[in-house]
Design a protein around this motif. Structure first.
Motif, PDB file in Angstrom:
ATOM      1  N   LEU A 116       0.834  -1.194   0.000  1.00 43.52           N
ATOM      2  CA  LEU A 116       0.000   0.000   0.000  1.00 43.52           C
ATOM      3  C   LEU A 116       0.872   1.249   0.000  1.00 43.52           C
ATOM      4  CD1 LEU A 116      -1.450  -2.102   2.402  1.00 43.52           C
ATOM      5  CD2 LEU A 116      -3.304  -0.588   1.692  1.00 43.52           C
ATOM      6  N   VAL A 117       0.563   2.169  -0.874  1.00 39.71           N
ATOM      7  CA  VAL A 117       1.171   3.489  -0.870  1.00 39.71           C
ATOM      8  C   VAL A 117       0.114   4.455  -0.359  1.00 39.71           C
ATOM      9  CG1 VAL A 117       2.168   5.327  -2.270  1.00 39.71           C
ATOM     10  CG2 VAL A 117       2.733   2.935  -2.750  1.00 39.71           C
ATOM     11  N   GLN A 118       0.427   5.120   0.761  1.00 40.06           N
ATOM     12  CA  GLN A 118      -0.543   5.977   1.431  1.00 40.06           C
ATOM     13  C   GLN A 118      -0.136   7.439   1.311  1.00 40.06           C
ATOM     14  OE1 GLN A 118      -0.456   4.360   5.427  1.00 40.06           O
ATOM     15  NE2 GLN A 118      -2.090   2.901   4.953  1.00 40.06           N
ATOM     16  N   GLY A 119      -1.127   8.307   1.275  1.00 39.41           N
ATOM     17  CA  GLY A 119      -0.892   9.737   1.214  1.00 39.41           C
ATOM     18  C   GLY A 119      -0.790  10.363   2.590  1.00 39.41           C
ATOM     19  N   PRO A 120      -1.040  11.659   2.689  1.00 42.70           N
ATOM     20  CA  PRO A 120      -0.905  12.345   3.981  1.00 42.70           C
ATOM     21  C   PRO A 120      -2.085  12.041   4.899  1.00 42.70           C
ATOM     22  CG  PRO A 120      -1.687  13.867   2.317  1.00 42.70           C
ATOM     23  CD  PRO A 120      -1.387  12.582   1.594  1.00 42.70           C
ATOM     24  N   LYS A 121      -1.899  12.286   6.189  1.00 39.45           N
ATOM     25  CA  LYS A 121      -2.999  12.181   7.144  1.00 39.45           C
ATOM     26  C   LYS A 121      -4.110  13.169   6.755  1.00 39.45           C
ATOM     27  CE  LYS A 121      -2.046   9.362  10.719  1.00 39.45           C
ATOM     28  NZ  LYS A 121      -2.980   8.382  11.295  1.00 39.45           N
ATOM     29  N   ASP A 122      -5.342  12.706   6.814  1.00 36.63           N
ATOM     30  CA  ASP A 122      -6.456  13.565   6.427  1.00 36.63           C
ATOM     31  C   ASP A 122      -7.691  13.095   7.187  1.00 36.63           C
ATOM     32  OD1 ASP A 122      -8.605  14.893   5.109  1.00 36.63           O
ATOM     33  OD2 ASP A 122      -7.396  15.084   3.306  1.00 36.63           O
ATOM     34  N   THR A 123      -8.359  14.008   7.910  1.00 35.20           N
ATOM     35  CA  THR A 123      -9.528  13.636   8.703  1.00 35.20           C
ATOM     36  C   THR A 123     -10.709  13.210   7.839  1.00 35.20           C
ATOM     37  OG1 THR A 123     -10.197  15.967   8.771  1.00 35.20           O
ATOM     38  CG2 THR A 123      -8.876  15.147  10.615  1.00 35.20           C
ATOM     39  N   ALA A 124     -10.633  13.491   6.531  1.00 35.15           N
ATOM     40  CA  ALA A 124     -11.709  13.069   5.633  1.00 35.15           C
ATOM     41  C   ALA A 124     -11.628  11.588   5.291  1.00 35.15           C
ATOM     42  CB  ALA A 124     -11.662  13.898   4.342  1.00 35.15           C
ATOM     43  N   CYS A 125     -10.508  10.944   5.655  1.00 33.48           N
ATOM     44  CA  CYS A 125     -10.320   9.531   5.318  1.00 33.48           C
ATOM     45  C   CYS A 125     -10.966   8.662   6.395  1.00 33.48           C
ATOM     46  CB  CYS A 125      -8.838   9.212   5.196  1.00 33.48           C
ATOM     47  SG  CYS A 125      -7.985  10.211   3.956  1.00 33.48           S
ATOM     48  N   ALA A 126     -11.776   7.690   5.943  1.00 25.63           N
ATOM     49  CA  ALA A 126     -12.556   6.891   6.885  1.00 25.63           C
ATOM     50  C   ALA A 126     -11.902   5.560   7.224  1.00 25.63           C
ATOM     51  CB  ALA A 126     -13.953   6.640   6.297  1.00 25.63           C
ATOM     52  N   ASN A 127     -10.761   5.243   6.630  1.00 26.30           N
ATOM     53  CA  ASN A 127     -10.119   3.953   6.903  1.00 26.30           C
ATOM     54  C   ASN A 127      -9.333   4.013   8.206  1.00 26.30           C
ATOM     55  OD1 ASN A 127      -8.095   5.629   6.046  1.00 26.30           O
ATOM     56  ND2 ASN A 127      -7.193   4.203   4.588  1.00 26.30           N
ATOM     57  N   GLY A 128      -8.792   2.859   8.621  1.00 27.44           N
ATOM     58  CA  GLY A 128      -8.055   2.800   9.874  1.00 27.44           C
ATOM     59  C   GLY A 128      -6.798   3.625   9.869  1.00 27.44           C
ATOM     60  N   ALA A 129      -6.206   3.833   8.682  1.00 26.20           N
ATOM     61  CA  ALA A 129      -4.963   4.598   8.600  1.00 26.20           C
ATOM     62  C   ALA A 129      -5.194   6.089   8.712  1.00 26.20           C
ATOM     63  CB  ALA A 129      -4.256   4.279   7.278  1.00 26.20           C
ATOM     64  N   GLY A 130      -6.414   6.548   8.338  1.00 26.80           N
ATOM     65  CA  GLY A 130      -6.643   7.982   8.286  1.00 26.80           C
ATOM     66  C   GLY A 130      -5.864   8.628   7.172  1.00 26.80           C
ATOM     67  N   ARG A 131      -5.583   7.870   6.107  1.00 28.80           N
ATOM     68  CA  ARG A 131      -4.827   8.362   4.955  1.00 28.80           C
ATOM     69  C   ARG A 131      -5.477   7.839   3.669  1.00 28.80           C
ATOM     70  NH1 ARG A 131       0.736   9.625   6.290  1.00 28.80           N
ATOM     71  NH2 ARG A 131       1.394   8.848   8.338  1.00 28.80           N
ATOM     72  N   PRO A 132      -5.383   8.584   2.562  1.00 26.98           N
ATOM     73  CA  PRO A 132      -5.734   7.977   1.286  1.00 26.98           C
ATOM     74  C   PRO A 132      -4.730   6.877   0.977  1.00 26.98           C
ATOM     75  CG  PRO A 132      -4.605  10.056   0.927  1.00 26.98           C
ATOM     76  CD  PRO A 132      -4.827   9.945   2.414  1.00 26.98           C
ATOM     77  N   GLU A 133      -5.162   5.836   0.274  1.00 30.69           N
ATOM     78  CA  GLU A 133      -4.221   4.766  -0.011  1.00 30.69           C
ATOM     79  C   GLU A 133      -4.584   4.040  -1.296  1.00 30.69           C
ATOM     80  OE1 GLU A 133      -4.257   2.278   3.455  1.00 30.69           O
ATOM     81  OE2 GLU A 133      -6.121   1.282   2.916  1.00 30.69           O
ATOM     82  N   MET A 134      -3.533   3.467  -1.922  1.00 28.93           N
ATOM     83  CA  MET A 134      -3.716   2.631  -3.096  1.00 28.93           C
ATOM     84  C   MET A 134      -2.983   1.321  -2.888  1.00 28.93           C
ATOM     85  SD  MET A 134      -1.782   5.322  -5.498  1.00 28.93           S
ATOM     86  CE  MET A 134      -0.030   5.249  -5.851  1.00 28.93           C
TER      87      MET A 134
END
Length: 684
Positions: free
Chosen positions: A586-604
């Protein structure tokens, strides 16, 4: 698997350190939160601060209003208002006292704040920062010099040489004035050079000539806001030699000149010093003395007959000295030398030192430890030791902190005290915020005398080396300690593991650590963790590792089309023909409160089959092969995540956690290990 560091065995690894689910993502959002929140403290100031310092507290998860000023311990300055930036970040401004030098210390009490589930923090980090609030227009602070007991003093606050004249008339015609002044309770001399010519002033004691031929250095403390350099001439026997030294404007400069540089002066009858600033202005002078031993002077043949001439700075952090030592100090811990190293305290010229006899031919090492009282030396500049030997020509000096170490070798001059100063920037592996040990390794069998171990000066910059994303390198090497929650890449990105709590609570064993080049020079740099899973089989669990971007920031990989990374594991999980895991990258982006996953980051995500070649495994994945699996409400695309990479995650999930091949344990268990190696972005 790659070689592991045996000192980092984590049979009872701290859950809070290794299982940072919220920090790295990829987990089951429905699992109960049993993990305590953690906090890191940073400062925005680089180098020594000249005014207020802002400390930033970054939490691993939301702590809301549970964090208050009462949770802090602050020394060395006045605490301002604690400001809540968000549920995961607070700031604090600390103001150091005016006209002073020292160190601000900020620490967080254990069990003082909590997350939303009520889990209290367990660790209590401490961060320090050096300050200097002395005026740069007029000296408001005294020099920090400690004059050696064997010094031959010409002028000092306590005593001076007989017949001393600090301002003889050498024909300056009133263009130089001298005044005694008191600075922070200390007596000094102030010289005003009016110019434009006759920029010189003598200091004389010709009624009491001094034989300094057996001394090693001339010392002066000088302060000027205007003079860039001063020529210092020593006069004796009708002959003189001048040596020019650069000054730091607006600060006391401790000048030490080796007497061998005064090639024309008769050192057996030194009677005068002449000061010549480069420009008109004001020069303050204090602490003029001769100290140390000349290279030709005898200090014993088989054992030292003189004490070191070191002048320990008053702001030094002392580990061992004649006057005081760090709490919890053990000068001779048993590290398995089996009696081949003998330590004894010795008194030399009324000075207490340590004597180590290395019998050899093996076990040529000795530790010095204060592991119950870790010291933060990240803001310091150098490590100092005084070492004497008649038969050892070199010694390797290792600094240990956060479970990592590296050594620096220094050459010794036989039969003399060697004043060793090692720049802390040379210690690239240990965690300088929690240093606990020094290791001495002589090049051959023989005897070492050791004295005056301390850290001093200030770091030249922000410390720790580069934390930039350069040339596509995301993480090349690793350092720190998993169990102490200090593991990171050498580029400053935090690293760690996460797993389903059911795996951790139902295991036969676990093991982990950091095996960077400092402790595993011939292997692939990596950090690792694994457990022996017990029955019953879990088909919906997860286990993984994360590596944050350099400096825990984000890395813009838009100039690259591929990611290249190394990871592998134990033979039972990764190399058996009867089991092949599909591994999620997984490549994840920055922390963002809009992200609903466990990481709190966008990810691919891209799943790849596990290679079966151990540490030789290398995976190259094109950006085009990733699928965006969390866009945080449509805010992110594959390209926007790729241009702001905050973390790289490797995860085993579901049936890819193997329950096929067991290992001997009581009871029988099924191992799953993961080693994370270097990560980079590339076009090849």
């Amino acid at each position: 698997m790659n070689t592991r560091n045996p000192r980092l065995n984590l049979l009872a690894v701290a859950v809070a350190a290794s299982l940072q689910l919220a920090a790295c993502g990829g987990g089951d959002a429905g699992a109960p939160d049993i993990f305590p929140p953690t906090v890191t403290i940073t400062t925005g100031a680089i180098g020594t601060a000249n005014g207020p310092v802002t400390f930033t507290f970054n939490f691993s998860e939301a702590v809301g209003s549970s964090f208050t000023a009462d949770d802090l311990i602050v020394s060395g300055g006045t605490m301002g208002t604690l400001t809540r930036v968000s549920d995961t970040q607070y700031t604090l401004l600390v103001t150091p006292p005016a006209g002073s030098t020292g160190e601000i210390s900020v620490s967080v009490k254990a069990a003082s704040f909590s997350d939303a589930a009520g889990n209290l923090n367990k660790v209590n980090p401490t961060v320090t920062h050096r300050f200097d609030t002395c005026s740069t227009t007029e000296p408001t602070c005294a020099p920090t010099t400690t004059i050696p007991t064997d010094a031959l003093r010409i002028f000092s606050d306590a005593t001076s040489v007989q017949t001393l004249d600090m301002a003889p008339d050498w024909g300056q015609g009133g263009q130089v004035t001298r005044q005694g002044v008191t600075i922070a309770g200390n007596n000094a001399q102030k010289y005003v050079f009016l110019g434009p010519d006759r920029l010189y002033q003598g200091i004389a004691w010709e009624g009491s000539p001094q034989n300094v031929s057996s001394k090693g250095k001339l010392h002066l403390d000088l302060w000027s806001a205007t003079a860039a350099s001063v020529k210092i001439t020593l006069i004796g026997g009708g002959r003189e030699t001048g040596v020019t030294r650069t000054l730091t404007a607006g600060a006391w400069t401790a000048v030490d000149i080796d007497l061998t540089e005064f090639t024309q002066t008769d050192l057996t009858q030194a009677i005068q010093i002449k000061l010549e600033p480069t420009a008109p202005g004001t020069l303050y002078v204090d602490n003029i003395y001769f100290h140390g031993l000349a290279a030709s002077a005898s200090c014993g043949t088989t054992a030292p007959t003189c004490a070191p001439s070191t002048s320990i700075p008053t702001d030094a952090l002392r580990i061992f000295s004649d006057a005081t030592s760090v709490g919890g100090l053990d000068m001779a811990p048993d590290w398995g030398q089996n009696g081949k190293v003998v330590r004894a305290g010795a008194t030399i010229a009324s000075n207490n030192v340590q004597k180590y006899a290395f019998a050899g031919p093996d076990a040529l090492y000795q530790g010095i430890t204060w592991d119950s009282n870790p010291q933060n030396v990240s803001a310091r500049g150098k490590l100092h030791l005084d070492v004497w030997s008649s038969d050892v020509t070199s010694v390797k000096i290792s600094l240990i902190g956060g479970g990592a170490e590296n050594g620096i070798t220094k050459t010794l001059t036989a039969g003399a005290w060697n004043s060793l100063d090692i720049d802390l920037s040379a210690y690239t592996s240990p965690d300088l915020s929690r240093v606990i040990q020094i290791k001495l390794e002589p090049g051959t069998a023989g005897t070492l005398y050791v004295d005056n171990i301390y850290f001093h000066g200030t770091a030249s910059g922000g410390g720790g080396g580069s934390t930039a994303f350069v040339g596509g390198v995301f993480a090349a090497d690793y350092q720190g300690n998993l169990g102490a929650n200090t593991a990171q890449s050498t580029l400053g990105g935090s690293v760690g593991f996460f797993l389903d709590t059911r795996l951790y609570s139902n295991k036969a064993f676990d093991d982990g650590g950091v095996a960077g080049t400092a402790v595993n020079a011939n292997g692939v740099p990596n950090f690792y963790y694994g457990i022996g899973k017990l029955s019953p089989t879990l088909t919906d669990a997860y286990f993984g590792a994360y590596v944050n971007a350099p400096g825990n920031a984000v890395a813009d990989a838009s100039a690259y089309s591929k990611i290249k990374l190394k990871f592998w594991g134990d033979a039972e999980s990764w190399e058996k023909n009867n089991f092949t895991a599909q591994v999620d990258v997984l490549v994840q982006g920055p922390k963002d409160t809009a992200c609903a996953n466990g990481a709190g980051r966008p990810e691919m995500l891209r799943a790849v089959p596990a290679q079966k070649i151990g540490a030789a495994s290398e995976y190259v994945i094109a950006k085009a092969d990733f699928t965006l699996v969390e866009n945080c409400g449509g805010k992110y695309t594959v390209n926007s995540v790729w241009s702001s990479v905050g973390s790289v995650v490797v995860r085993l999930a579901g049936t890819n956690l193997q329950y096929v091949n067991s290992v001997p344990s009581t009871p029988v268990s099924y191992p799953t290990f993961l080693n994370m190696g270097p990560i980079s972005f590339t076009n090849n």
